[in-house]
Design a protein around this motif. Sequence first.
Motif, PDB file in Angstrom:
ATOM      1  N   ASP A 266      -2.254  -6.916   5.232  1.00  0.00           N
ATOM      2  CA  ASP A 266      -1.359  -6.571   4.131  1.00  0.00           C
ATOM      3  C   ASP A 266      -1.847  -7.140   2.804  1.00  0.00           C
ATOM      4  OD1 ASP A 266       1.381  -7.109   6.377  1.00  0.00           O
ATOM      5  OD2 ASP A 266       0.555  -5.177   5.729  1.00  0.00           O
TER       6      ASP A 266
ATOM      7  N   GLY B 188       0.359  -4.523 -11.423  1.00  0.00           N
ATOM      8  CA  GLY B 188      -0.011  -5.009 -10.101  1.00  0.00           C
ATOM      9  C   GLY B 188       0.282  -6.480  -9.901  1.00  0.00           C
TER      10      GLY B 188
ATOM     11  N   VAL C 167       2.650   2.844   0.153  1.00  0.00           N
ATOM     12  CA  VAL C 167       3.368   1.891   0.992  1.00  0.00           C
ATOM     13  C   VAL C 167       4.803   2.373   1.247  1.00  0.00           C
ATOM     14  CG1 VAL C 167       4.237  -0.458   1.174  1.00  0.00           C
ATOM     15  CG2 VAL C 167       1.978  -0.044   0.187  1.00  0.00           C
TER      16      VAL C 167
ATOM     17  N   TYR D  82      -0.505  -5.148  -5.087  1.00  0.00           N
ATOM     18  CA  TYR D  82       0.601  -4.216  -4.916  1.00  0.00           C
ATOM     19  C   TYR D  82       1.044  -3.701  -6.277  1.00  0.00           C
ATOM     20  CZ  TYR D  82       1.049  -5.184   0.020  1.00  0.00           C
ATOM     21  OH  TYR D  82       0.809  -5.274   1.374  1.00  0.00           O
ATOM     22  N   TYR D  83       1.166  -2.380  -6.352  1.00  0.00           N
ATOM     23  CA  TYR D  83       1.548  -1.721  -7.594  1.00  0.00           C
ATOM     24  C   TYR D  83       2.877  -1.001  -7.434  1.00  0.00           C
ATOM     25  CZ  TYR D  83      -3.346  -2.306  -8.996  1.00  0.00           C
ATOM     26  OH  TYR D  83      -4.581  -2.821  -9.318  1.00  0.00           O
ATOM     27  N   CYS D  84       3.646  -1.074  -8.482  1.00  0.00           N
ATOM     28  CA  CYS D  84       4.860  -0.287  -8.584  1.00  0.00           C
ATOM     29  C   CYS D  84       4.530   0.965  -9.402  1.00  0.00           C
ATOM     30  CB  CYS D  84       5.924  -1.127  -9.298  1.00  0.00           C
ATOM     31  SG  CYS D  84       7.447  -0.271  -9.669  1.00  0.00           S
TER      32      CYS D  84
ATOM     33  N   GLU E  11       5.888  -5.724 -12.279  1.00  0.00           N
ATOM     34  CA  GLU E  11       6.035  -6.253 -10.931  1.00  0.00           C
ATOM     35  C   GLU E  11       6.016  -7.767 -10.961  1.00  0.00           C
ATOM     36  OE1 GLU E  11       2.895  -2.839 -10.408  1.00  0.00           O
ATOM     37  OE2 GLU E  11       3.264  -4.509 -11.774  1.00  0.00           O
TER      38      GLU E  11
ATOM     39  N   GLY F 132       4.354 -11.545  -6.144  1.00  0.00           N
ATOM     40  CA  GLY F 132       3.176 -11.709  -5.324  1.00  0.00           C
ATOM     41  C   GLY F 132       2.702 -13.156  -5.294  1.00  0.00           C
TER      42      GLY F 132
ATOM     43  N   TRP G  10       5.819   2.214  -4.140  1.00  0.00           N
ATOM     44  CA  TRP G  10       4.961   1.030  -4.011  1.00  0.00           C
ATOM     45  C   TRP G  10       3.643   1.466  -3.384  1.00  0.00           C
ATOM     46  CZ3 TRP G  10       5.951  -3.625  -6.089  1.00  0.00           C
ATOM     47  CH2 TRP G  10       7.265  -3.946  -6.408  1.00  0.00           C
TER      48      TRP G  10
ATOM     49  N   CYS H 272      12.346  -1.165   1.404  1.00  0.00           N
ATOM     50  CA  CYS H 272      12.407  -0.829  -0.016  1.00  0.00           C
ATOM     51  C   CYS H 272      13.865  -0.628  -0.404  1.00  0.00           C
ATOM     52  CB  CYS H 272      11.595   0.436  -0.284  1.00  0.00           C
ATOM     53  SG  CYS H 272      11.384   0.846  -2.018  1.00  0.00           S
TER      54      CYS H 272
ATOM     55  N   ARG I 223      -0.581  -0.075  -2.651  1.00  0.00           N
ATOM     56  CA  ARG I 223      -1.415  -1.271  -2.587  1.00  0.00           C
ATOM     57  C   ARG I 223      -2.870  -0.869  -2.580  1.00  0.00           C
ATOM     58  NH1 ARG I 223       0.214  -3.363   3.517  1.00  0.00           N
ATOM     59  NH2 ARG I 223      -0.859  -1.713   4.696  1.00  0.00           N
TER      60      ARG I 223
ATOM     61  N   ARG J 125      -6.130   3.562  -3.669  1.00  0.00           N
ATOM     62  CA  ARG J 125      -4.761   3.061  -3.669  1.00  0.00           C
ATOM     63  C   ARG J 125      -3.987   3.720  -2.525  1.00  0.00           C
ATOM     64  NH1 ARG J 125      -2.624   1.875  -9.631  1.00  0.00           N
ATOM     65  NH2 ARG J 125      -4.682   0.852  -9.584  1.00  0.00           N
TER      66      ARG J 125
END
Length: 122
Positions: free
Chosen positions: A88, A115, A46, A92-94, A4, A7, A34, A68, A36, A43
């Motif tokens: 928000d 992240g 999103v 954030y993780y993919c 990722e 950010g 996604w 997205c 967060r 977790r």
Amino acid sequence: QLVESGGRLVQAGGSLRLSCTSSGRTDRPYIMGWFRQTPGKEREFVASISWVGGSPYYADSVKGRFTCSKDNAKNTVYLQMDSLKAEDTAVYYCAARRTLGLATTAKAFDYWGQGTQVTVSL
């Protein structure tokens, strides 16, 4: 491997675009997601998108503000975040899922990125 990027610190009301590039695999996972996470919380889903078609799916908390999308040629998915709010703020993780079908829980995804921190200031 999922990597990722994007950010950073941004003011409330601003926009940010996160990217997630998938590499090192010959078999592309079907679903990219996604999530967060904030300290002390689980977790949170999103958004998700399928490599094979269909519309993205969003959590109610981001619907209408986040978008997205994907670039199949680049093996990259994006999360465009607009009208950002302080809530928000999160890492954030993919994530990638090897099977088809809608999934909104972290345990349903098989691979994770490291992240990227998004901080929204008032």
